[in-house]
Structure formats: C-alpha cells, structure tokens
Scaffold this motif. Structure first.
Motif, short mmCIF file in Angstrom:
data_model
loop_
_atom_site.label_atom_id
_atom_site.label_comp_id
_atom_site.label_asym_id
_atom_site.label_seq_id
_atom_site.Cartn_x
_atom_site.Cartn_y
_atom_site.Cartn_z
N GLU A 39 43.37 -39.46 87.59
CA GLU A 39 42.38 -39.91 88.56
C GLU A 39 41.52 -41.00 87.91
N VAL A 40 41.49 -42.16 88.55
CA VAL A 40 40.75 -43.30 88.01
C VAL A 40 39.55 -43.58 88.90
N ARG A 41 38.37 -43.64 88.31
CA ARG A 41 37.16 -43.99 89.04
C ARG A 41 36.39 -45.05 88.26
N TRP A 42 36.18 -46.18 88.88
CA TRP A 42 35.36 -47.25 88.31
C TRP A 42 33.93 -47.10 88.83
N ASP A 43 32.97 -47.16 87.95
CA ASP A 43 31.56 -47.01 88.32
C ASP A 43 31.04 -48.35 88.85
N VAL A 44 31.54 -48.74 90.03
CA VAL A 44 31.22 -50.06 90.54
C VAL A 44 29.78 -50.19 91.03
N ASN A 45 29.10 -49.07 91.32
CA ASN A 45 27.69 -49.17 91.68
C ASN A 45 26.78 -49.09 90.46
N ARG A 46 27.38 -48.91 89.29
CA ARG A 46 26.69 -48.97 88.00
C ARG A 46 25.49 -48.02 87.95
N ASN A 47 25.71 -46.79 88.45
CA ASN A 47 24.62 -45.81 88.41
C ASN A 47 24.86 -44.74 87.35
N GLY A 48 25.90 -44.92 86.53
CA GLY A 48 26.18 -43.97 85.48
C GLY A 48 26.91 -42.72 85.94
N ARG A 49 27.24 -42.64 87.21
CA ARG A 49 27.97 -41.49 87.76
C ARG A 49 29.33 -41.96 88.26
N TYR A 50 30.23 -41.00 88.43
CA TYR A 50 31.57 -41.32 88.91
C TYR A 50 31.94 -40.59 90.19
N ASP A 51 31.18 -39.52 90.51
CA ASP A 51 31.56 -38.72 91.68
C ASP A 51 31.28 -39.43 93.00
N ASP A 52 30.50 -40.53 92.95
CA ASP A 52 30.24 -41.26 94.19
C ASP A 52 31.02 -42.57 94.25
N ASP A 53 32.01 -42.70 93.38
CA ASP A 53 32.88 -43.88 93.37
C ASP A 53 34.27 -43.51 93.86
N ALA A 54 34.96 -44.49 94.45
CA ALA A 54 36.29 -44.24 95.00
C ALA A 54 37.26 -43.82 93.89
N CYS A 93 46.37 -32.94 84.34
CA CYS A 93 47.06 -31.81 83.71
C CYS A 93 46.11 -31.01 82.81
N THR A 94 45.24 -31.70 82.09
CA THR A 94 44.38 -31.03 81.10
C THR A 94 42.90 -31.09 81.45
N ASN A 95 42.56 -31.89 82.46
CA ASN A 95 41.15 -32.17 82.80
C ASN A 95 40.42 -32.92 81.70
N GLY A 96 41.15 -33.44 80.75
CA GLY A 96 40.55 -34.28 79.72
C GLY A 96 40.15 -35.63 80.30
N GLU A 97 39.10 -36.21 79.74
CA GLU A 97 38.57 -37.47 80.25
C GLU A 97 38.66 -38.56 79.19
N ALA A 98 38.89 -39.76 79.66
CA ALA A 98 38.83 -40.95 78.80
C ALA A 98 37.94 -41.97 79.49
N PHE A 99 37.18 -42.73 78.69
CA PHE A 99 36.24 -43.69 79.24
C PHE A 99 36.48 -45.07 78.62
N GLY A 100 36.19 -46.07 79.41
CA GLY A 100 36.30 -47.44 78.91
C GLY A 100 35.28 -48.32 79.60
N THR A 101 35.10 -49.53 79.06
CA THR A 101 34.14 -50.49 79.61
C THR A 101 34.80 -51.84 79.79
N PHE A 102 34.79 -52.33 81.01
CA PHE A 102 35.26 -53.67 81.31
C PHE A 102 34.07 -54.61 81.16
N ARG A 103 34.14 -55.48 80.18
CA ARG A 103 33.00 -56.34 79.85
C ARG A 103 32.91 -57.50 80.82
N LEU A 104 31.74 -57.66 81.40
CA LEU A 104 31.53 -58.67 82.43
C LEU A 104 30.15 -59.28 82.24
N PHE A 105 30.08 -60.59 82.39
CA PHE A 105 28.80 -61.29 82.34
C PHE A 105 28.67 -62.11 83.62
N THR A 106 27.57 -61.93 84.33
CA THR A 106 27.39 -62.57 85.63
C THR A 106 26.30 -63.62 85.57
#
Length: 693
Positions: A39-54, A93-106
């Motif tokens: 399951e992939v969720r990008w924190d596009v609203n940048r609120n530090g949470r993932y449960d409210d992202d698609a 399968c394991t409920n393990g989580e991995a995190f990453g950061t896509f670096r962006l400058f606007t």
C-alpha cells in the motif's frame, strides 16, 4: 524504496517546480516479494499523516515494483521554499513500513499562460521539469522485462520502433546524468580487470536512481537483438585522428585493425539503425568503459570502449568513399564510388550524428573517428547543398533546399569546425581529405545558416517536400493562453526537424561553443517552448503523463516511424541543454525575526542569520560566497563596491554552515538581504524583514 533523484551525483538536490506545477512523484521498490502487494500513500497534503491520503496498492513482478508514483499538482507558495513530499509503503504481508522523501523545491512564480512572457530563468526551470517527466514516462513504458543478474533487459515499448527508441532513451538518460549500472555483485568479469573503484561507483548508481537499471536493461536489449561482424577496408581502420597544422596526427587505437567492424541492434547493413545506436550507446562510456559486455552474442566479453570503436569502424565503413556522394551515406553500405542520387541526406545525418557522438563521448577512452571518415564530410556538405543554401534530399537535386534535412548539415559542419574558418582564407584546412579551401567551406556554412534563417517560418508539410519547423511558422501553434497545452492544438510542429537542428546547433567544434541565435531568433527558447508544450501534463491521466508527441497538425517522421517510443526520448533530447548553468538559490533565515531594541541591554536586539538551506540546482556548480546585509536602507554594500563592515550588519563567508549574529540597537523595521554567488559569478538574492520594537 528508490525515489528518483533530480541529480544522481548529488541526490540531496531537490527537483525544481513552480507554484501550481503539474508533476509526478516518482519511485520504485526493489526486493519486493509480498504477493499480497504494498500500500503506497504519498503525504501530498504535507500534514505528517498518511491515513487521509489516497492509497494505491501495487503488486511486485519478479521481486520489483517498478512504479509507485502518482500525478501531483504543486500548491502555490508565498516564497521560494522546500516542499518535500514524504511517502509511506506498507507491506501487506508483514505490516512493515518503509518511508521515503521525494525532494522538491518550489519557486513562488507560476508561469504566465502566454509563453512569450516567460523569463529565461523560468524557461530553465520549466525545461528541467519537462525533462524529468519525459524520463519517468520512459521508465513507466518499458516493457519486455526479462532475464536476471547482469543480463536483465527491457525496451521502450510505447508506440513501436523499440530498436530506435531504446538507444535514444539511453541517450536522454545519460545526458541528464543517469548513467547505466548493473545489479551489484552480478557482473561477469570474463577475465577483464575492472577499473579501480568501478564496482563502488556502479553500486552507488544502481542504488541511487531507477534509471541506472533502465539504461542497462535497454543496452542489453539492443545487444540481444543481435551483433555481428562486417568486413571493411584497411582505410576504415586508419589511425589518423586530426591535424597538427597541415600534418596528420596519429592516435593509438583501442583495438588492433582486423578489417572488420561490428553491427548491433540486429540490423547488419542499415545506416539509420547503426547511426542511432552508436549515437545513443556512446554516452554510456563514462559508466562502462573498461568493463566487458555481458550479453550480445559475438560481442559478449568485449570491453565497452572496444565495442564502441568497432561500431564506429562499421558506420565509417558504410560511408561512400568516392564520387559525387563522397562523405555521405545511402540506406545501406556503398563501398567505393557513389552517385549523386545515392547520397541520401535523411540517412546521412545519422552517419554524422553517430560518428560525432562516438568521438565526443569516446575520445577520453581512446575511441576516435579517423580523418578519412570525418573530413570527407566536407566534400559531402558542398556537394549536397541546394541553390538556396539548404540541404538536398539527394545530391542529384531532388527535393532541394529541405529545411528538415539541413539540420544534419549543421552537425557535420560544426563538428569539423567549419564555422570557425575565415572567409578569404584560401588554405586547405583538411589537406589529405579534400581540396576545398577554408573560404569555400565557410561560405558553404554561411549559406546553410542564411537559408535556415530565411525559411525559419516557412516551408510546407510532409517528409520530403520542403519540410517545416511548425505549421504556419508559429512555434506557439497559435496558442498564447496555456502553460500546458497538449491536446489543444499545440502539436503543430515537426519534431524530426527540430531534433536535427538542435543537435547541429549544440555540436561544438574547436571553439567549444554552441550556435548563437539564427537570424535573430533564439532557437533554444523556441524549441524548448514547443517541446514542453507538446508534452502531456494531464494530471487525470497518469498513464500518458510525460509523453511528448508531435502527432498533430503536421505529423513528422518521429510520429509516423516511431510514435511515443521515438518522440518522447527525442523530445527530452531537444529539451536537454548542452550546459545547464542555473543560478544558485538563496535561502536565508533570521532568528528571531522580531526583537526588542538592543539599547535595552542584555541579549536584546540580537538576531542570528543562517544560510545553510541555500543550494545550487546545477549539479556541477557550487556556491562560493554568501553575502549578508542586515540593513539595506543605505543600499547593498556589495553593489557599492565596499568591503563588509560587521558593525553595520555586513558579512561575507564561503562557509555554508557559518552563522552570523547582529545586534539591532534601535527600533524600526529592517530589510535584510542575502546574496549567494556561484563559481561562474552568477548571483541570486532573497530578502526578509526583521522588526525591532
């Protein structure tokens, strides 16, 4: 998780974007073996949470998920700032989580809907954004994934003509810093001693960018189409490699003469495929020189630079040696005399392009194009010029003065340095290969230039009958009210013409410079704007997001003979500058930004200034100076030619991490400016306000 970096040699650099930009968030998963998916969720609203992202559920194939990306509209920002987007991947399968950061400058700006209003700096940023989207489209549209270890392969499959699309896609990735890499620990040395430090550099590339894998897959695909030997003449392996004045210079070959050259891509005697393959594969030299090929039949085990030299020898061996067609090419090899009607400019330009790329990228590794093949191009340039100064389709005069085909003439002429010769000079610059004088050759170049300037906005559509840059002569296609205009009539151009001309203009000779404006027209600006507006940036259509297509008003050879597998890599190459010299980005912080006046005693009035977040978007450039003026009321000290006075809140350093503290003695509102300076002398500033009560 491997997220796509903007600059592989400096993964900390962020992807550039502007307010309200349409982009994709890009990444893949390796060592992914959960059959239930991720399951992939990008924190596009940048609120530090993932449960409210698609959420997007992806499943692996062969231990890999090649795409965990999505489209994204960048929010508007009030000041230039980092807008990184985090992503969480949940193993179902394991409920393990991995995190990453896509670096962006606007950047704060959003481009005007009228491209004529875009500044040079904005076009630089828009260019780089468009390149990144084209490369990700190429990645997503690879198919035919097969094999394992160092022989993995795949190809760019969207739209057909994968045999041309794969080398061109490799070329686009390599010129943008994404060089090939084998899976760590898999290369079969086959008795070859690898260059010092190669394995560590290879593994770093593999682990940094998904495109390193893409490039090696496509290389292996090209090799597995078939390689083989073709007989050539001794003169095709001559060791002449330029001139010292009027004397021939000699170089040591990386491979001994064997009266043979090598073909690849499964096509033994076709100039077009040989040229496009050599052109696209030569830029991988920086990653693969000194290493053995892992696949490819008879080529397996050959050191990469030897392989490129053998491809060069065969492409040279296909060249017409004498007669009216001397220095040119036909669709297949003509050994010896070639008539005027056999010199085909549409094919010959790929001879020029392939050989120039081989020498430009291979020379540091011993690969060269000998004088016989290189300087006989001079005769070809003169013989194939029409009465108005443009290239003919055939030297016999058919389809004369063709704007589309004239682009190839600039590749050859600028590679030879003909643009640096002088009118009135009757010496022979290439005496062993042609009797043509410097004056005659320079006049030929000037005529090509004048023809192009005259026909810039004219010409008719079609493959042979005159060709065009843009239908109606308008690089904006009549649309001055859209930033991203794909699907709104923006595909009015001929990407084949545009690609050929930009390749010629960017080819450098002895002067090391690219072509300036053509007849007062900024070709880089017009070509870039057309290419980026021919890119699909519909955020509701992830499948097609990033493709570059010219299948519009006047479909070109790119559309008709290659589709998106050809058009997107070619478009990316059009967008890629010879040198990318963006300005540095100044980001200053004042802490605190509101204080009590310093005359009150104690620590009152003290403000600390930091500039560590400043960066340079050019991977090859550095910031060499940070200049501060804590009170700009009397002008900036560096603009007045003064030395900085710390007592007035004026500072300079070359240390990224150094901070400064200044005490404001009196109440007021103060404007503060930070200026950063790079190694090229380019500057950029940022300003902030400090309020003193």
């Amino acid at each position: 998780m491997v997220l796509v970096p903007y600059a592989p040699n400096n993964p900390q650099l962020p992807h550039p974007a502007h307010s309200e930009a349409r982009i994709t968030l890009k990444g893949m998963l390796r060592n992914a073996n959960c059959a239930q998916g991720y399951e992939v969720r990008w924190d596009v609203n940048r609120n530090g949470r993932y449960d409210d992202d698609a959420a997007r559920v992806v499943t692996p194939s062969g231990g890999v998920v090649r795409d965990i990306g999505r489209t994204y509209t960048v929010p508007a920002v009030g000041n230039d700032q980092s807008t990184n987007i985090d992503v969480r991947v949940l193993n179902r399968c394991t409920n393990g989580e991995a995190f990453g950061t896509f670096r962006l400058f606007t950047y704060t700006w959003s481009p005007s809907p009228d491209p004529r209003q875009w500044t040079a700096d904005q076009i630089d940023t828009l260019d780089q954004m468009a390149i990144q989207e084209a490369l990700w489209y190429i990645h997503r549209n690879q198919t035919g994934h097969a094999n394992a270890g160092a022989t993995i392969k795949s190809y760019m499959g969207a739209g057909g003509n994968a045999q041309a699309g794969a080398p061109l896609a490799i070329w686009a990735m390599a010129l943008n810093g994404h060089l090939a890499a084998y899976p760590p620990g898999t290369i079969d040395r086959q008795g070859v001693v690898l260059p010092d430090g190669w394995e560590a550099a290879n593994d770093r590339r593999w682990n940094t960018t998904p495109y390193a894998e893409d490039a090696i897959r496509m290389l292996n695909y090209v090799l597995e189409q078939g390689t083989g030997w073709q007989n050539i003449e001794a003169e095709d392996e001559d060791n002449s490699c330029g001139y010292n004045g009027q004397d021939v210079r000699r170089c040591n070959r990386v491979v001994a003469p064997n009266n043979q050259g090598m073909y690849t891509n499964g096509v033994s005697n076709n100039t077009y495929y040989q040229g496009v393959t050599l052109g696209g594969l030569a830029p991988l030299m920086d990653a693969l020189a000194g290493t053995p090929l892992q696949t490819g039949g008879v080529a397996r085990g050959m050191r990469y630079e030897v392989f490129i030299q053998e491809l060069t020898d065969w492409l040279g061996g296909m060249q017409i040696d004498s007669g009216c067609g001397r220095g040119g090419w036909y669709y297949s090899r003509i050994d010896g005399n070639g008539s005027c009607s056999q010199m085909d400019a549409s094919t010959a330009q790929w001879g020029y392009i392939g050989l120039e790329s081989a020498e430009a990228k291979g020379r540091p590794y011993g690969v060269f194009v000998n004088n016989h093949h290189k300087y006989s191009l001079a005769d070809n340039l003169v013989a194939n010029q029409g009465n108005r100064g443009g290239s003919n389709y055939r030297s016999s005069g058919s389809y004369a003065n063709n704007l589309q085909l004239t682009g190839g003439a600039f590749v050859a002429a600028r590679w030879l340095g003909i643009h640096t010769l002088q009118r009135g000079d009757n010496s022979r610059p290439f005496p062993t290969e042609t009797n043509l004088t410097a004056d005659r050759l320079r006049r030929t170049f000037d005529d090509y230039l004048n023809f192009t300037a005259t026909d810039w906005t004219t010409g008719s559509g079609g493959w042979n009958n005159g060709a065009i840059f843009w239908s109606g002569g308008d690089y904006l296609c009549g649309n001055t009210n859209a930033v991203y205009s794909w699907g709104n009539g923006a595909q009015c151009g001929n990407m084949y013409s545009i690609y050929s001309h930009q390749k010629g203009y960017r080819t450098t000779g002895p002067d090391g410079q690219e072509q300036g404006n053509i007849g007062g027209r900024n070709w880089q600006r017009e070509f870039s704007i057309y290419a980026m507006r021919s890119q699909d940036r519909n955020v509701a259509d992830y499948a097609n997001f990033g493709r570059i297509s010219d299948c519009g008003v006047a479909p070109s050879a790119v559309c008709n003979y290659g589709g998106n597998a050809f058009g997107t890599p070619v478009g990316a190459l059009v967008l890629t500058p010879t040198l990318f010299n963006p300005k540095p980005v100044a980001i200053g912080r004042a802490s605190p930004s509101r204080v009590v006046e310093g005359c009150a005693g104690g620590n009152n009035g003290l403000v600390t200034f930091r500039h560590a977040d400043s960066f340079h978007p050019g991977a090859e450039s550095t910031i060499t100076a940070y200049r501060w003026d804590a009170n700009t009321a009397n002008g900036l000290w560096w603009e007045q030619g003064n030395n900085p006075d710390p007592n007035r809140g004026e500072f300079i350093t070359d240390d990224r991490n150094q901070t400064f503290t200044f005490r404001y003695p009196e109440a007021g509102t103060y404007q503060v400016t930070l200026q950063v300076v790079d190694n090229l002398g380019q500057t950029r500033t940022s300003s902030m306000t400090v309020v003193v009560d």
